[in-house]
Design a protein around this motif. Structure first.
Motif, short mmCIF file in Angstrom:
data_model
loop_
_atom_site.label_atom_id
_atom_site.label_comp_id
_atom_site.label_asym_id
_atom_site.label_seq_id
_atom_site.Cartn_x
_atom_site.Cartn_y
_atom_site.Cartn_z
N SER A 85 0.82 -1.21 0.00
CA SER A 85 0.00 0.00 0.00
C SER A 85 0.86 1.27 0.00
O SER A 85 0.35 2.34 -0.22
N ARG A 86 2.14 1.10 0.27
CA ARG A 86 2.99 2.30 0.23
C ARG A 86 3.47 2.52 -1.20
O ARG A 86 4.30 1.79 -1.71
N PRO A 87 2.89 3.53 -1.86
CA PRO A 87 3.13 3.66 -3.29
C PRO A 87 4.59 3.95 -3.66
O PRO A 87 5.07 3.46 -4.66
N GLY B 2 10.12 -1.41 -5.69
CA GLY B 2 11.21 -2.05 -4.96
C GLY B 2 10.73 -3.21 -4.13
O GLY B 2 11.31 -4.28 -4.13
N ASN B 3 9.57 -3.00 -3.47
CA ASN B 3 9.02 -4.07 -2.67
C ASN B 3 8.64 -5.28 -3.49
O ASN B 3 8.80 -6.41 -3.07
N LEU B 4 8.12 -4.99 -4.70
CA LEU B 4 7.70 -6.06 -5.57
C LEU B 4 8.88 -6.98 -5.90
O LEU B 4 8.78 -8.20 -5.84
N ALA C 81 11.56 -7.29 -4.14
CA ALA C 81 11.96 -7.98 -2.91
C ALA C 81 11.03 -9.15 -2.65
O ALA C 81 11.46 -10.23 -2.26
N GLU C 82 9.74 -8.90 -2.91
CA GLU C 82 8.77 -9.97 -2.68
C GLU C 82 9.06 -11.17 -3.57
O GLU C 82 9.05 -12.30 -3.13
N LYS C 83 9.32 -10.87 -4.83
CA LYS C 83 9.62 -11.96 -5.77
C LYS C 83 10.81 -12.76 -5.29
O LYS C 83 10.83 -13.99 -5.36
N LEU C 84 11.78 -12.03 -4.79
CA LEU C 84 13.01 -12.67 -4.32
C LEU C 84 12.67 -13.58 -3.12
O LEU C 84 13.15 -14.71 -3.02
N THR C 85 11.81 -13.05 -2.23
CA THR C 85 11.41 -13.84 -1.06
C THR C 85 10.69 -15.11 -1.48
O THR C 85 10.97 -16.19 -0.99
N TYR C 86 9.75 -14.94 -2.43
CA TYR C 86 9.03 -16.12 -2.91
C TYR C 86 10.01 -17.15 -3.45
O TYR C 86 9.93 -18.33 -3.15
#
Lengths: 301, 428, 374
Positions: A5-7, A12-14, A16-21
């Motif tokens: 939700s933090r635009p 960047g978060n996306l 990071a998320e992919k990396l986490t997955y």
């Protein structure tokens, strides 16, 4: 962990998320690769060669092993036997399991838990032990079954229950049913007991009792469980090995051979590893097909 | 159990392959064998004795059940650290490993006075020779006899048969005494029992000289397994069946059960391996004697031949300690160890020199040992000797013959068909 | 539409007597509510009428037909269950039409019947949906719709509203009343909720321990309860009960003496029952709403004050007498003011008491004197 939700930091978060997955999936994928994908690839690769377990040289034969398999009588006997076991087991194990479950669910008041335990008991015995137990029961010389059959004035099969090629596969089917019907019963019973009793009462007022209630109310209520049961049985029917290996070893003269035992025979007794690999690939394709079918039906349901 | 066993052994084998050598300065000989009753005790004793002879060698013993071993050894031999010495059946099993280069030529080893090549007779040594080279150390032999219950035969004044027709007559006579007595139970659920019959019937009717080219797939395509005497030999099986020798369902009867039937005197005869004598004694039955498969009138076989499976140890081609391994195997066939082997295992050792000196051996064992030593030509069993697919065809053919689903002619047609295919593949 | 006639109905579960010879006549088009505490046999009686329980003795007639041993479906009754009991694998329309399908009715006729029923209950928009897609109230409408579709002679309701929230329950109560008027059907309704009983019933049947205590119109039962059980069961909070001794029983009058209160004299309204004599123990009952103003007054130490907006309930200990039984704690009584009342716990209040508002029950629990109407 998601802060999408933090635009400002979204992209960047996306990443990071992919990396986490990816990091979380890696161990599972690695294990799958080592224990499933690589062996499967090796089997497919091996099926293109002619070699034995101790061979130094592998001879490339292309699809020769497959051609040989499709021209091999025993391969078709084995496939037919697998189908007999699959269809027969669905009828016997799921069918009888459903009937027993229905009886235990509604008919039997006294000793229900005891009955359930007794019927379920064969399931917890290993197939090998089950095979040995039945070898004793079916023994043509000293087995109790022959004694019982003779006792009621009938003639047991002259060649033995497991020695007569015209009945042996059906006898093995029966043994499998003895072992797994209890499991199916417990599975289905759990489903039946989840059906609220007042639905049956409503149905009785609507005129559906007995068989009609079973058909219109019971069966649809446990539809999903029946699908699972049939799937388990089907997969088990194609995978069957130990029970047959112990009771008949595929005999007499291949009449109870199934793909599992035939693969073993070709690989370890005859030493045709490439041929065995080819049959394994066929079995694999059947399994993948069934898996796909299962996904499809379960999504529909 | 077999399946689980196999799985365990395969993983055991994998473990064993991955094991590091125990001590750097000591030569380690990894020794694999079959798990037979008495074997572990015998091996422990032998290893103890060997330590005094050769303190520089450490022998690591491992044993496996029969079915599991067949798979485990194949896997291990292809691995990076196979056993140095391993048990094997002499015949196609040993020959194949030679062909595939997995076993070592030990012609140069064991030639010293207490080496196995000096101890064992040429006849015994020849069983593991290929192209004039020595590919292993024969350990023991098993043979096969008709056992008969001496009390029963005496009580009913039955004659010990000296011909195949006499054998058939014995079955009829016993059935005449009591229709419910099975004269000679046949436990063919694992298929090899009848195969042993056929092995010897082929020998008596076809003869090994005529059969060997077929067995070795060296005969011409046109003649391969076409000798009509093969069919005659199979007909003899049906003759036995018609004479009432066997029980109704031999293909569904286990070998163990038939042995029990004989040991408990439910049946007066049985065709059984030399190892059976020890089993019967173990079950407390001693009133039996033996005779070989009798001659078949008009058959082409030689007299004096009998069933003989030699079993021995081969040395892996990858072994780092061939000298030490052979020293260990030579120790196993030394006179002292050979007699201990016979005493603990009840089996006929390849070195019979000092058997007479033992006071622990039974009369029946001594008879067997003597009979084995008198065999003029050893006849190897079909399912060991034949190429795997042909062996399968013969094993299944026997089953179908007993079931009446194939005639002798049809069985031989299938055998020939399979043999032609196998030969074509071999020639490629 | 039909009458229901029950005579000598007995049902045992093992040694437990669930119904002890029940006789009950229900008129054509009547709305009868059966109430009673848990385990009183009201549901068993309903299920016996439905055919879901086989009676051990007695007879059930629907119209002029003896249905005692008929299959549930052949009795001309339809039932609405507490948990809706909808078939989860069928659509709403399938649920509603199932009974007709089982009866072998043609598809078109079923569709018409389902349509009619769904119009009555305004659930036409949901006909194609699965039950799991519906709210509780919608499910109950479908369950009622299923009963309507079959056009039964008698509707049976087994606590149909108890799973709904309070607001929805009130709405459905009204709607069921409307439905009854519209269909003019015979309805038998089981509940433990006296509000439902009082508001909906033409007649209430009060059951206790497998036997009928009293049958009558709601007001009749409330004002002239036949015994202490009915008097106590109807009315919330419960009637206050005091122990007393008869000091006079002559000329159609009973006078009872209660410790701490003046003697109470009431006409003997019911002459049947045990012979009454001076010195007999009797019970006096007075409803909480009868207290507040009256002939005498007493001091009450308030323990709990419940302000319900429209009315106020005060639980407290009277200064000079004690109650037995009742909703309040031992010895306490409850007073209901039909208005807001400023009081706090711990406060001592002066409460009026009309002396003619007492019921007198004999030691068998039978009502012998009724309270005067106020």
């Amino acid at each position: 962990m998601s802060q999408t939700s933090r635009p400002r930091s979204r992209s960047g978060n996306l990443a990071a998320e992919k990396l986490t997955y990816a990091a979380m999936l890696t161990p599972a994928l690695l294990l799958l690769a080592v224990f499933v994908f690589i062996p499967v690839a090796l089997v497919i690769y091996g099926s293109l060669f002619d070699f034995g377990l101790t061979s130094r040289d592998w001879t490339f034969v292309g699809l020769g092993n497959y051609v040989e398999a499709f021209g091999d009588d025993v391969f078709w006997i084995a496939l037919r036997n697998n189908l007999i076991i699959v269809i027969g087991s669905i009828v016997l194990q799921v069918g009888f399991g459903t009937l027993l479950a229905a009886v235990l669910d509604r008919g039997v008041r006294l000793g229900r838990t005891l009955m359930r335990t007794i019927i379920f008991a064969p399931m917890v015995i290993s197939s090998v032990a089950v095979g040995l137990i039945w070898l004793i029961i079916l023994d043509p010389n000293v087995g109790p079954l022959n004694a019982v059959v003779k006792g009621v004035g009938l003639t047991p099969p002259k060649l033995g229950w497991l020695g007569d090629p015209s009945i042996s596969i059906w006898v093995v089917l029966g043994i499998a049913a003895w072992q797994y019907t209890g499991f199916m019963m417990v599975l289905i019973l759990a489903g039946l007991q989840a059906v609220p009793k007042d639905i049956y009462q409503a149905a009785a007022l609507d005129g559906a009792t007995g068989l009609r209630a079973f058909w219109y109310i019971t069966l649809p209520s446990i539809r999903n469980i029946l699908i699972v049961a049939i799937l388990i049985t089907t997969v088990g029917g194609f995978k069957v090995f130990d029970l047959i290996f112990v009771t008949t070893g595929g005999g007499p003269a291949n009449s109870t051979q199934v793909l599992g035992t035939y693969i073993y025979l070709q690989a370890f007794n005859i030493g045709e590893m490439g041929f065995a690999n080819a049959i394994s690939v066929v079995l694999l394709l059947i399994a993948v097909g069934l898996g796909w079918l299962q996904l499809k039906t379960s999504r529909k349901a | 159990m077999k399946v689980l066993g196999t799985a365990c052994v395969v993983s055991l084998a994998a473990l064993a392959i991955g094991m590091p050598a125990v001590a750097a300065d000591k030569a380690t000989v990894k020794f694999w064998t079959l798990k037979n009753p008495g074997m572990a005790e015998f091996a422990a004793e032998a290893i103890e004795a060997f330590k005094e002879k050769r303190p520089d060698i450490e022998v690591v013993y491992e044993d496996f059940p029969n079915e599991a071993y067949k798979t485990a050894i194949q896997v291990a031999l292809n691995g990076s650290e196979p056993p140095d010495a391993f048990y094997n059946w002499v015949g196609e099993d040993s020959a194949r490993l030679v062909r595939e280069g997995l076993v070592m030529d030990v012609s140069e080893y064991g030639t010293e006075p207490d080496g196995f090549q000096s101890i064992l007779s040429d006849g015994w040594l020849s069983t593991l020779q290929y192209d004039g080279k020595q590919y292993g150390v024969p350990l023991e032999a098993v043979s096969k006899f008709f056992y008969y219950n001496t009390n029963f035969f005496a009580e009913h004044e039955l004659k010990v048969p000296d011909s195949f027709d006499g054998l058939l007559q014995s079955c009829r006579d016993i059935r005449a005494i009591d229709e419910d007595i099975v004269p000679m139970p046949l436990g063919n659920s694992e298929r090899w029992k009848l195969n042993h019959f056929i092995t010897m019937l082929n020998e008596r009717v076809v003869g090994h000289e005529a059969a060997n080219p077929d067995y070795a797939l060296e005969a011409d395509d046109a003649t391969l397994f076409t000798n009509p005497r093969y069919v005659e030999a199979l007909q003899k099986v049906l003759d036995l069946q018609e004479a009432g020798c066997f029980q109704d369902a031999p293909n569904a009867t286990s070998p163990e059960l038939t042995r029990t039937m004989f040991a408990t005197e439910a049946s007066p005869m049985i065709y059984c391996g030399s190892w059976c004598a020890g089993i019967f004694n173990g079950e407390g039955f001693e009133d039996f004697k033996m005779f070989r498969m009798p001659e078949v009138k008009g058959g082409d076989g030689a007299d004096g031949t009998n069933f003989l499976i030699v079993q021995g140890y081969q040395i892996s081609a990858k072994s780092k300690y061939p000298e030490e391994t052979v020293a260990w195997l030579s120790h196993l066939v030394s006179p002292e160890m050979a007699v201990r082997y016979a005493e603990t295992m009840g089996r006929v050792p390849s070195n019979p020199a000092s058997l007479d000196s033992s006071d622990q051996l039974t009369e029946s064992f001594k008879w067997i040992a003597k009979d084995v030593s008198e065999i003029t030509v050893p006849i190897n069993v079909l399912d060991v000797k034949l190429e795997n697919t042909v062996s399968e065809a013969y094993l299944d053919g026997g089953v179908e013959l007993l079931n009446g689903t194939l005639t002798p002619e049809q069985v031989m047609e299938k055998v020939r068909e399979t043999a032609l295919k196998a030969k074509a593949k071999l020639d490629k | 539409m039909s009458t229901v006639e029950i005579s000598g109905l007995v049902k045992n579960f093992g040694a437990f007597q669930a119904l002890k010879s029940i006789d009950l006549s229900i008129g054509d088009g009547e709305f009868v509510v059966m109430v009673g505490p848990s385990g009183c046999g009201k549901s068993t009686l309903l299920r016996a009428i439905a055919g879901l329980e086989m009676p051990d003795d007695g007879m059930i007639m629907v119209g002029d037909r003896d249905v005692t041993f008929e299959e549930p479906a052949d009795r001309g009754v339809a039932m609405v269950f507490q948990n809706y009991a909808l078939y989860p694998h069928m659509t709403v329309a399938g649920n509603m039409g199932f009974g007709l399908k089982m009866a072998g009715i043609a598809k078109d006729a079923i569709a018409d019947a389902v349509q009619r029923a769904s119009d009555i209950l305004s659930i036409g928009d949901h006909l194609h949906k699965q039950p799991k897609a519906l709210s509780g109230g919608q499910k109950q409408r479908v369950a009622i719709g299923r009963a309507i579709t079959r056009q039964p002679k008698v509707f049976l309701f087994d606590e149909p509203l108890s799973n709904l929230d309070a607001a929805l329950r009130t709405r459905m109560r009204v709607e069921l009343g409307r439905l009854h008027n519209e269909l003019n059907a015979t309805m038998i309704y089981v509940t433990h909720d006296q509000t439902e009983a009082m508001t909906m019933a033409d007649r209430i049947v009060v059951l206790s321990s497998g036997a009928i205590e009293q049958v009558g119109s709601p007001r009749d039962l409330y004002n002239r309860p036949g015994n202490l059980f009915v008097a106590g069961f109807l009315g919330s909070p419960k009637m206050n009960v005091l122990q007393a001794t008869l000091v006079s029983a002559t000329d159609g009058e009973l006078t009872a003496s209660v410790a701490g209160l003046p003697d109470i004299t009431r006409p003997l309204d019911v002459t049947e029952g045990r012979e009454l004599a001076v010195g007999d123990k009797v019970l006096l009952g007075i409803r909480p709403e009868a207290l507040g103003e009256g002939d005498i007054s007493f001091n009450l130490k308030a323990r709990v004050v419940e302000n319900l907006g429209r009315e106020t309930l005060i639980y407290g200990t009277p200064e000079n007498f004690r109650s037995c039984d009742g909703d309040a704690e031992d010895g306490d009584i409850v007073v209901q003011y039909p208005r807001q009342y400023d009081a706090a716990a711990g406060q001592t209040l002066t409460v009026g008491m009309p002396l003619d508002a007492f019921y007198i029950f004999d030691s068998d629990g039978r009502t012998r004197s009724f309270a005067a109407a106020h």
